[in-house]
Design an enzyme around this catalytic site. Sequence first.
Site, short mmCIF file in Angstrom:
data_model
loop_
_atom_site.label_atom_id
_atom_site.label_comp_id
_atom_site.label_asym_id
_atom_site.label_seq_id
_atom_site.Cartn_x
_atom_site.Cartn_y
_atom_site.Cartn_z
N LYS A 103 37.55 45.43 31.83
CA LYS A 103 38.19 45.97 33.03
C LYS A 103 39.28 46.96 32.62
O LYS A 103 39.99 46.74 31.63
CB LYS A 103 38.77 44.82 33.86
CG LYS A 103 39.27 45.22 35.24
CD LYS A 103 39.68 43.98 36.02
CE LYS A 103 40.16 44.33 37.43
NZ LYS A 103 40.54 43.13 38.20
N SER A 130 38.51 42.89 42.77
CA SER A 130 38.72 44.19 42.17
C SER A 130 37.92 44.42 40.88
O SER A 130 37.71 45.56 40.51
CB SER A 130 40.20 44.38 41.87
OG SER A 130 40.64 43.45 40.90
N SER A 133 39.52 38.26 42.28
CA SER A 133 38.99 39.51 41.73
C SER A 133 37.94 39.37 40.63
O SER A 133 37.32 40.35 40.24
CB SER A 133 40.14 40.37 41.20
OG SER A 133 40.78 41.02 42.26
#
Lengths: 94, 479
Positions: B68, B143, B167
């Site tokens: 990420k 996310s 997320s």
Amino acid sequence: MISEKDVKYAASLSRIHLSDEEAKPLTKDLEKILHYVEKLQKLDVSKVEPTSHVLPIKNVYREDKVRSSLSQEEALKIAVEKIKGSYKVPKVIE
Amino acid sequence: MKLNELTAHEILDLIKAGKETPAAVYKSVKEQISKTEGKVHAYARLIDNQEIDNKLRVDSCPIPIAIKDNICIKDNETTCASKILQGFKPPYDATVIKKLKDSKAIFVGNANMDEFAFGSSCETSAFGPTRNPWNIDCVPGGSSGGSAAAVASSEAVWAIGSDTGGSIRQPACLCGVVGLKPTYGVVSRFGLIAFASSLDQIGPITKDVIDNALLLNIISGYDENDSTSVKMEKPDYTKALIKDIKGIRIGIPKEYFIEGIDPEVEKSVKDSIEKLKSLGAVVKEISLPHTEYAVATYYITATAEASSNLARFDGVQYGLRAIPKSQRKNPIVDMYEETRNQGFGREAKRRIMLGTYALSSGYYDAYYLRALKVRTLIKNDFDKVFKDCDCIVTPTSPTTAFKIGERMDDPIAMYLSDIYTIPANLSGIPAISIPCGFSKNNLPIGLQIMAKAFDEKMLFKVAYAYEQSTDWHKKRVSL
């Protein structure tokens, strides 16, 4: 509820320049969100302790000894602007 | 199946047997990327020139991984999918990256995400949205949407995400893969760009439960660079992968099956609960009475913490610096305010300002302090339930993947995507999402399992038993 003036004040506390065109929709958004979180007022929390952190650990210290760290040169490698081994910024005092 | 479509443990078996090499695996991932990345857009940027070491140690795990874009990789641009961090090349590795490098991981790229992890759809990224590999008109969730989409589309074999209110689990659910939020304190956050420090946790996103335990083995452990990291003996999570859940007590919270839940999701989850029962688990209804306050509690505490954490992005040291054309206040303040105006997107501004407002004089007690007290009530609900339950089973998300653009103008509708995942962050407990079905439109549905703090082994055990008796995790996307 929250006014456009409140939003501009929160923006200035947040150090965000907000144009008038941006302030209007943001005020509406924040109004909706604050209306939603209003439900928290329904609960009686007078005898409840706050939880700011879930783990029972506190006062975490490390041994007081010198360790290696980034050199000035490494730290400044990604600086936007630098001067004589420091970060360069616009004038602070006029 | 092609190499890149296999799980990490299947690939490791082939490598150890001398039938495949890490270089061949990486090549098949790169081929997939050249074929499907144009449609999916799982990555903020790819990392080229990976040195691949085909020589193996016993503990090597040379698997192509997506990271990420909020986890620092030394000298590699890391931006939280925000304009304000453009050009930021961290001068150090996050602890999880260091551990992955030690295990010989192959870093494929920085996965796309909602800007600063503010979102549940990956639409607030400064790089544009990631798309759901199962239906490219839909969001992948967020996310960590890029991480989940990369795994689902086999553009990476596994991935790292971060989870502040769901997320990791919500995008894993929407993309049909396995996502774990470990207990707060199990994985070091050193080098994770902070969103809400009392909630953030790094975790694995994988194709199946075995891979998830393997990846947690690599990234977990005490780290003196993170003061919230817990000193404890490091378990071998793969030891929990046994197909025996006889007598395990599973609680089903009645507050999680409410209006607004998609009937197809409800049916799949209820079928899964029946499946667990048939495997020997003891299922009973429980109550988590403060569930309806979780989203409101979260949006006050998380934004308050975010407004403080994001104060560091001011144009002084790194990333973007913008100066207005004409002077407004004084030169330095103008620089801060213009940098933050141009650098942050609308959702980031929304959250920073909400947090600032909740912390400001006159509102602190009514909003922030009150939210922290309600957080105690939510945590107490779980403590009470875990006296008689080994784990809790719920849906991960109330709906399957929604259409791109559908919830962008309605922040509350977007925030409610995380209604089932937020309580685990507020309470610090571990939770996993595993695939448990598909809708009529062929969109994945996810099952969430929660356990008490530091009992990841319980999650793996129940998830593994379920997975071994179903085939959902074996389905692959054709793009």
